[in-house]
Design a protein around this motif. Structure first.
Motif, mmCIF file in Angstrom:
data_model
loop_
_atom_site.group_PDB
_atom_site.id
_atom_site.type_symbol
_atom_site.label_atom_id
_atom_site.label_comp_id
_atom_site.label_asym_id
_atom_site.label_seq_id
_atom_site.Cartn_x
_atom_site.Cartn_y
_atom_site.Cartn_z
ATOM 1 N N LYS A 112 -1.142 -4.976 -8.581
ATOM 2 C CA LYS A 112 -1.062 -4.506 -7.199
ATOM 3 C C LYS A 112 -1.441 -3.025 -7.113
ATOM 4 O O LYS A 112 -2.125 -2.593 -6.177
ATOM 5 N N LYS A 113 -1.022 -2.238 -8.089
ATOM 6 C CA LYS A 113 -1.350 -0.811 -8.086
ATOM 7 C C LYS A 113 -2.851 -0.604 -8.245
ATOM 8 O O LYS A 113 -3.417 0.321 -7.654
ATOM 9 N N GLU A 114 -3.509 -1.472 -9.004
ATOM 10 C CA GLU A 114 -4.961 -1.362 -9.141
ATOM 11 C C GLU A 114 -5.638 -1.507 -7.777
ATOM 12 O O GLU A 114 -6.531 -0.729 -7.429
ATOM 13 N N LEU A 115 -5.216 -2.484 -6.989
ATOM 14 C CA LEU A 115 -5.756 -2.648 -5.642
ATOM 15 C C LEU A 115 -5.463 -1.412 -4.797
ATOM 16 O O LEU A 115 -6.332 -0.911 -4.076
ATOM 17 N N LEU A 116 -4.266 -0.897 -4.903
ATOM 18 C CA LEU A 116 -3.851 0.257 -4.117
ATOM 19 C C LEU A 116 -4.787 1.453 -4.310
ATOM 20 O O LEU A 116 -5.017 2.227 -3.379
ATOM 21 N N GLN A 117 -5.364 1.579 -5.501
ATOM 22 C CA GLN A 117 -6.250 2.707 -5.810
ATOM 23 C C GLN A 117 -7.446 2.793 -4.859
ATOM 24 O O GLN A 117 -8.033 3.864 -4.697
ATOM 25 N N TYR A 118 -7.815 1.664 -4.239
ATOM 26 C CA TYR A 118 -9.000 1.614 -3.377
ATOM 27 C C TYR A 118 -8.658 1.577 -1.884
ATOM 28 O O TYR A 118 -9.554 1.515 -1.050
ATOM 29 N N ILE A 119 -7.380 1.593 -1.558
ATOM 30 C CA ILE A 119 -6.931 1.452 -0.176
ATOM 31 C C ILE A 119 -6.762 2.836 0.452
ATOM 32 O O ILE A 119 -6.216 3.748 -0.167
ATOM 33 N N ASP A 120 -7.220 2.975 1.688
ATOM 34 C CA ASP A 120 -7.046 4.238 2.412
ATOM 35 C C ASP A 120 -5.711 4.273 3.147
ATOM 36 O O ASP A 120 -5.010 5.280 3.111
ATOM 37 N N VAL A 121 -5.384 3.177 3.833
ATOM 38 C CA VAL A 121 -4.116 3.099 4.548
ATOM 39 C C VAL A 121 -3.457 1.763 4.230
ATOM 40 O O VAL A 121 -4.089 0.704 4.315
ATOM 41 N N LEU A 122 -2.186 1.830 3.851
ATOM 42 C CA LEU A 122 -1.374 0.644 3.591
ATOM 43 C C LEU A 122 -0.353 0.512 4.712
ATOM 44 O O LEU A 122 0.367 1.472 5.013
ATOM 45 N N VAL A 123 -0.333 -0.664 5.335
ATOM 46 C CA VAL A 123 0.734 -0.991 6.271
ATOM 47 C C VAL A 123 1.709 -1.823 5.450
ATOM 48 O O VAL A 123 1.403 -2.952 5.070
ATOM 49 N N ASP A 124 2.859 -1.240 5.130
ATOM 50 C CA ASP A 124 3.743 -1.891 4.158
ATOM 51 C C ASP A 124 5.033 -2.392 4.782
ATOM 52 O O ASP A 124 5.427 -1.979 5.869
ATOM 53 N N GLY A 125 5.678 -3.279 4.049
ATOM 54 C CA GLY A 125 6.991 -3.778 4.432
ATOM 55 C C GLY A 125 6.945 -5.131 5.108
ATOM 56 O O GLY A 125 6.018 -5.459 5.835
ATOM 57 N N ARG A 126 7.981 -5.909 4.827
ATOM 58 C CA ARG A 126 8.094 -7.226 5.429
ATOM 59 C C ARG A 126 8.310 -7.107 6.935
ATOM 60 O O ARG A 126 8.968 -6.173 7.388
ATOM 61 N N TYR A 127 7.762 -8.056 7.669
ATOM 62 C CA TYR A 127 8.009 -8.104 9.101
ATOM 63 C C TYR A 127 9.455 -8.525 9.317
ATOM 64 O O TYR A 127 9.918 -9.514 8.739
ATOM 65 N N VAL A 128 10.183 -7.752 10.125
ATOM 66 C CA VAL A 128 11.570 -8.055 10.437
ATOM 67 C C VAL A 128 11.651 -8.302 11.940
ATOM 68 O O VAL A 128 11.500 -7.378 12.748
#
Length: 170
Positions: A112-128
């Motif tokens: 997952k961290k490898e993918l993160l290296q190429y991401i500009d913006v992460l929308v994170d967290g489970r939908y509650v």
């Protein structure tokens, strides 16, 4: 390598700023109650597509940036990392990624961290569902964050993304 894809939506304006081509993938273990896309939870509902084919389709549109959504792209992190790497090597497109995992959960998993290296913006967290808020920008519940990934990785702490709807001097 292949990614199980539900759909590729072209020229959308709801998955990040500006025009974006969004890859909706299959597969999600979070199964958040109230999820707007529960049909995406089962990876077998997706169609396997070669990463290179997806990349060619996304790169053929000069006007649109890219969003990875789902399901959860982190469920297929290796395939999405390969796709994101191709996009970054061949273009200046920004990549947004929606994930039910938090930034803190992602950075301790090597794939997952490898993918993160190429991401500009992460929308994170489970939908509650109890935290649903229709006034939020590009997310569904108030626990979810818009994270500036390059700054967060460089600084070692989460740096929230500051959206500027007017990036040019007027």
């Amino acid at each position: 390598m292949q990614i199980y894809v539900l759909n590729i939506v072209e020229s959308t304006t709801v998955d990040g700023p500006g025009l974006r081509n969004s890859v909706y993938c299959a597969g999600c273990v979070n199964k958040c109650p109230g999820c707007h896309n529960p049909q995406s939870w089962d990876i077998n509902r997706g169609t396997p597509m070669p990463v290179e084919e997806i990349a060619e389709r996304l790169l053929s549109d000069d006007m649109c940036n890219i969003t990875f959504s789902g399901g959860d792209p982190m469920y297929q992190a290796k395939g999405f990392a390969e796709l994101a790497k191709i996009i970054k090597e061949r273009s200046n497109k920004t990549i947004w990624c929606y994930s039910g995992y938090t930034f803190e959960e992602i950075i301790v998993d090597p794939d997952k961290k490898e993918l993160l290296q190429y991401i500009d913006v992460l929308v994170d967290g489970r939908y509650v569902e109890a935290l649903r808020n229709t006034d939020l920008l590009f997310r569904g519940s108030s626990n979810q964050r818009l994270i500036d990934v390059p700054k967060s990785l460089a600084e070692g702490v989460v740096v929230e993304y500051k959206y500027n709807p007017f990036p040019f001097d007027i």
